[in-house]
Scaffold this motif. Structure first.
Motif, short mmCIF file in Angstrom:
data_model
loop_
_atom_site.label_atom_id
_atom_site.label_comp_id
_atom_site.label_asym_id
_atom_site.label_seq_id
_atom_site.Cartn_x
_atom_site.Cartn_y
_atom_site.Cartn_z
N PRO A 9 -6.61 -5.13 -3.10
CA PRO A 9 -7.59 -4.59 -3.75
C PRO A 9 -7.00 -4.54 -5.69
O PRO A 9 -6.33 -5.39 -5.61
CB PRO A 9 -7.24 -2.91 -3.42
CG PRO A 9 -6.02 -3.04 -2.81
CD PRO A 9 -5.85 -4.40 -2.45
N PRO A 18 -8.54 1.33 -7.36
CA PRO A 18 -8.69 0.28 -6.73
C PRO A 18 -10.30 0.10 -5.85
O PRO A 18 -10.45 1.83 -5.49
CB PRO A 18 -7.35 0.20 -5.17
CG PRO A 18 -6.90 0.81 -5.84
CD PRO A 18 -7.19 1.81 -6.93
N ALA A 146 -1.11 3.10 -8.02
CA ALA A 146 -3.60 3.27 -7.19
C ALA A 146 -3.41 4.40 -6.10
O ALA A 146 -4.88 4.52 -6.67
CB ALA A 146 -3.03 1.88 -6.44
#
Length: 160
Positions: A9, A18, A146
């Motif tokens: 990602p 992502p 993330a």
């Protein structure tokens, strides 16, 4: 290192979280554990099969012991965190837990933490062993950021 079903990602940053689905897991730790497990299995089982003076029961004992060690190391290598459109699946050593995006309030990875902790809407906290800074600290920090970006994006999307 993070990896989704098709490719790695994009890291969370100014462009946002992502793309989903995404899987976070401690790849280096997993490689070390499974490699050590395979070598241990080969050495212990091989020793049991090669020694001439062992009875059948003793040979079986060697192979069973080797398999038990391999199984324990496989359990230790199992953790991952999978985020998809509906929520997050946390796979730890022996337990898998499915969380909806709305259940996750915050993603924490503080200095000294062995892995990420998820603060939940019911006031509890859940460990997410799939993101751990042991061998790859920078990757764990990037993965935690993330996941944090995903939680923030998904929790605000659900309230609009």
């Amino acid at each position: 290192m993070s990896a989704s079903a098709s490719s790695a990602p994009a890291p969370a940053g100014p462009a946002g979280p992502p793309e989903l689905p995404v899987t976070f897991r401690p790849h280096r730790t997993r490689i070390v554990l499974l490699s050590v497990g395979a070598v241990m299995f080969a050495v212990i089982a091989g020793t049991g099969l090669v020694l001439e003076k062992l009875s059948l029961g003793e040979r079986i004992s060697f192979v069973t012991t080797a398999a038990a060690f391999l199984f324990v190391l496989w359990l230790l290598a199992r953790p991952k965190v999978v985020a998809d459109d509906e929520g997050v699946t946390v796979v730890n050593f022996t337990r898998t837990r499915r969380l909806a995006w709305a259940e996750i309030v915050r993603v924490n990875l503080r200095r000294g933490d062995p892995w990420v902790f998820l603060d939940l809407s019911d006031g509890s906290s859940a460990p997410a062993l799939g993101i751990q800074p042991g061998i790859a600290r920078e990757q764990a920090i990037a993965d935690a950021r993330a996941l944090r970006a995903l939680v923030e994006a998904r929790s605000t999307a659900g309230t609009e």
